[in-house]
Design a protein around this motif. Structure first.
Motif, short mmCIF file in Angstrom:
data_model
loop_
_atom_site.label_atom_id
_atom_site.label_comp_id
_atom_site.label_asym_id
_atom_site.label_seq_id
_atom_site.Cartn_x
_atom_site.Cartn_y
_atom_site.Cartn_z
N GLN A 14 -1.64 -16.71 0.87
CA GLN A 14 -1.54 -15.15 0.20
C GLN A 14 -2.92 -14.56 0.54
N ASN A 15 -2.90 -13.59 1.24
CA ASN A 15 -4.06 -12.74 1.44
C ASN A 15 -4.39 -11.31 0.66
N SER A 16 -5.75 -11.08 0.47
CA SER A 16 -5.69 -10.09 -0.65
C SER A 16 -7.03 -9.47 -0.16
N SER A 17 -7.25 -7.94 -0.16
CA SER A 17 -8.60 -7.49 -0.20
C SER A 17 -8.47 -6.42 -1.23
N SER A 18 -9.72 -5.89 -1.40
CA SER A 18 -10.05 -4.89 -2.64
C SER A 18 -11.37 -4.34 -2.21
N ARG A 19 -11.06 -2.89 -2.61
CA ARG A 19 -12.53 -2.00 -2.58
C ARG A 19 -12.52 -1.61 -4.02
N TYR A 20 -13.72 -1.71 -4.59
CA TYR A 20 -13.61 -1.41 -5.96
C TYR A 20 -15.11 -0.58 -6.39
N GLY A 21 -15.06 0.36 -7.35
CA GLY A 21 -16.09 1.09 -7.85
C GLY A 21 -16.28 1.31 -9.23
N MET A 22 -17.65 1.13 -9.67
CA MET A 22 -17.44 1.24 -11.21
C MET A 22 -18.72 2.12 -11.61
N GLY B 271 -19.90 4.51 -21.89
CA GLY B 271 -18.89 4.69 -21.15
C GLY B 271 -18.72 4.16 -19.86
N SER B 272 -17.61 4.00 -19.09
CA SER B 272 -17.35 3.34 -17.79
C SER B 272 -16.01 4.14 -17.08
N LEU B 273 -16.26 4.03 -15.85
CA LEU B 273 -15.15 4.45 -15.04
C LEU B 273 -14.97 3.76 -13.95
N THR B 274 -13.87 2.99 -13.60
CA THR B 274 -13.39 2.14 -12.65
C THR B 274 -12.49 2.63 -11.58
N GLN B 275 -12.63 2.05 -10.36
CA GLN B 275 -11.69 2.57 -9.33
C GLN B 275 -11.51 1.09 -8.33
N ASN B 276 -10.18 0.72 -8.31
CA ASN B 276 -9.75 -0.47 -7.73
C ASN B 276 -8.87 -0.37 -6.56
N ASN B 277 -8.91 -0.68 -5.48
CA ASN B 277 -7.98 -0.36 -4.55
C ASN B 277 -7.47 -1.75 -3.87
N PRO B 278 -6.63 -2.38 -4.48
CA PRO B 278 -6.40 -3.87 -4.02
C PRO B 278 -5.32 -3.76 -3.08
N SER B 279 -5.17 -4.91 -2.10
CA SER B 279 -4.05 -4.93 -1.09
C SER B 279 -3.73 -6.23 -0.95
N TYR B 280 -2.39 -6.68 -1.03
CA TYR B 280 -2.02 -8.02 -1.04
C TYR B 280 -0.81 -8.38 0.14
N GLN B 281 -0.92 -9.25 0.62
CA GLN B 281 -0.04 -9.92 1.70
C GLN B 281 0.49 -11.12 1.34
N SER C 193 6.19 -9.46 -1.62
CA SER C 193 6.52 -9.09 -2.87
C SER C 193 6.21 -7.63 -2.90
N ILE C 194 6.04 -6.86 -3.88
CA ILE C 194 5.84 -5.35 -4.06
C ILE C 194 4.09 -5.37 -4.11
N PRO C 195 3.62 -4.69 -3.00
CA PRO C 195 2.12 -4.54 -3.26
C PRO C 195 1.79 -3.57 -4.37
N ILE C 196 0.35 -4.18 -4.73
CA ILE C 196 -0.45 -3.30 -5.69
C ILE C 196 -1.43 -2.32 -4.72
N THR C 197 -1.38 -1.02 -4.81
CA THR C 197 -2.27 -0.38 -4.05
C THR C 197 -3.55 0.12 -4.77
N ALA C 198 -3.37 0.44 -6.15
CA ALA C 198 -4.42 1.18 -6.70
C ALA C 198 -4.48 1.00 -8.29
N SER C 199 -5.64 0.90 -8.70
CA SER C 199 -5.66 0.97 -10.28
C SER C 199 -7.04 1.65 -10.79
N ARG C 200 -6.95 2.42 -11.90
CA ARG C 200 -8.06 3.07 -12.42
C ARG C 200 -8.23 2.86 -13.82
#
Length: 479
Positions: free
Chosen positions: A128-136, A324-334, A339-346
């Motif tokens: 399983q390979n995964s990569s992610s870009r995140y910011g907070m 307060g906080s604001l988060t942004q996550n852009n994961p990518s799974y192989q 399986s169905i990939p997850i592309t973004a979460s906020r």
């Protein structure tokens, strides 16, 4: 993963560097106006620093100006004042919200292998390979803290007042040291002049005694006594010249120069302004209590210690903050199987946070006791400073009164001694006076010359000490 960490580290370093550079040029609270523009500015007034003096006699004001512009103690006091001005800015910043950003890049790889030998099948595996870009972004804003920030800001402002007063006191000390060194050179030169006059007089007496002895009208004893007096005057003159050179080296150092730097002072005699301190000593003591930099600094330190008591007590009270906080996550799974990939979460949060200190091992009580004891110590220091200032003013005032009166007394003494030597020399030449009478007159003249130099020196020093005890030293021109 290591490469991503290096990228994030480089970005953070660049951000911090840009903030540091910006802080040097962006003074939103105007703290640079809370300290002087230069180390010598509080004392310069309408004057300005100038290059080193070369190839001309140094006036008193030149020596003082050079000293306060070049002395390292003035630089240090100015730096301390600027540091405390920055502390005021830190206290002001506590009233604004804080905003922090976090960003990163991650890549994870996970491999799984199964042991199928016991089942007689091939060993299956999966990866399983995964990569992610995140910011907070995180926001925190203290809304209410029961006076902790205001007490801390008040303490910082009082410490700034103390630092500015300490800078003034340092400049007054540098001023006093330079003026005292200048007067020491002038006194030493006056001693050299007096020693040379005494040497000339004893040389003339030796010539007269030798001529009388050669003519058979005088004794060998008179000639030997005259020669002994001349030798003593010669020794005194050489010693006076050595002390003058030593005093010149001390003045050079006070002016921020090497001790061996050539320094020549002006030969003009200062105007004897005896009406400079015409107020009574009681009024002078009150004036000193109002403006003496040592007292200003001591009072400011006491006020800062009292503000620290309030700040310490407020540390044990609740604080109310807006968070307060604001988060942004852009994961990518192989993944295998697919399986169905997850592309973004906020995500975002906002709320009110109440922080209530419950137990700190009784440290808050000890901090409050420590702050109170420090305030008590500052109060005692203030009283001690007041007493010392009043004693300095009283002592300097009484010394100035006596030394001012002795200016006329020493002048009259010198005039009497000069008339005495003239009379004794005339009687000796006429053959009606003894050499012992002439020798006593020479001794009286030498002593009167020393008393005159000493009287002027003590008067200058007493006037300078009284001005310093009042915190009233300033640049002036002497005639």
């Amino acid at each position: 993963m290591a490469k991503a960490f290096l990228v994030v580290t480089a970005y953070a370093t660049a951000l911090l560097t840009s903030q540091t550079v910006e802080a040097q040029w962006f003074d939103v609270y105007g703290t640079h106006k809370l300290a002087s523009d230069s180390p010598a500015a509080p004392l310069l007034k309408n004057a300005s620093c100038q290059p080193e003096i070369v190839d001309r006699p140094v006036e008193l004001e030149d020596a003082i100006l050079q000293a306060i512009c070049a002395n390292p103690r003035a630089q240090q006091a100015w730096a301390n004042a600027r540091a405390q001005a920055a502390a005021v800015g830190i206290g002001e910043a506590a009233y604004l919200p804080t905003l922090n950003a976090t960003a990163g890049i991650e890549r994870d790889t996970q491999s799984t292998t199964y042991d199928g030998s016991r089942f007689g099948v091939d060993s299956p595996g999966s990866s399983q390979n995964s990569s992610s870009r995140y910011g907070m972004l995180n926001l925190s804003w203290v809304l209410f803290d029961f006076g902790k920030r205001s007490a801390a800001l008040r303490q910082a402002r009082q410490l700034l007042a103390a630092a500015n007063a300490s800078q003034d006191d340092t400049l007054q000390t540098v001023f006093f040291t330079a003026a005292q060194a200048y007067y020491a050179v002038r006194d030493a030169q006056a001693s050299v002049d007096a020693a040379r006059k005494t040497e000339d007089i004893t040389k003339e007496s030796l010539t007269e005694a030798s001529a009388k002895h050669d003519a058979g009208a005088g004794t060998l004893s008179d000639q030997v006594q005259a020669q002994t007096a001349w030798r003593r005057a010669l020794l005194d003159r050489v010693n006076a010249e050595g002390e003058a050179r030593t005093a010149a080296g001390a003045l050079a150092v006070a002016m921020g120069l090497d001790a061996n730097a050539p320094v020549r002072i002006a030969t003009s005699e200062p105007l004897m302004d005896r009406g400079e301190f015409v107020e009574g000593v009681d009024q002078l003591v009150e004036d000193a209590k109002a403006r003496q930099p040592k007292l200003v600094s001591a009072r400011a330190r006491l006020d800062a210690a009292r503000a620290n008591i309030d700040a310490t007590r407020a540390q044990g009270r609740p604080t109310i903050s807006l968070v307060g906080s604001l988060t942004q996550n852009n994961p990518s799974y192989q993944q295998q199987p697919q399986s169905i990939p997850i592309t973004a979460s906020r995500g975002s949060t906002i709320g009110i946070q109440v922080t209530i200190p419950l137990f700190d091992g009784f440290a808050s009580s000890y901090r409050a006791a420590q702050a109170q004891a420090q305030a008590d110590a500052q109060e005692a220091d203030l009283r001690n400073t007041e007493l010392q200032v009043s004693l300095d003013v009283w002592t300097s005032y009484q010394s100035l009164q006596a030394d001012t009166a002795n200016l006329d007394n020493s002048k009259a003494l010198l005039a009497d001694a000069q008339r005495l030597i003239d009379i004794a020399r005339g009687r000796y030449k006429a053959g009606v006076g003894t050499f012992t009478e002439l020798l006593n007159a020479q001794t009286a003249l030498t002593d009167a010359q020393k008393q005159r130099v000493l009287a002027i020196s003590k008067w200058r020093t007493a006037r300078l000490k009284l001005a310093a005890s009042l915190g009233n030293l300033g640049l002036w021109k002497e005639n």
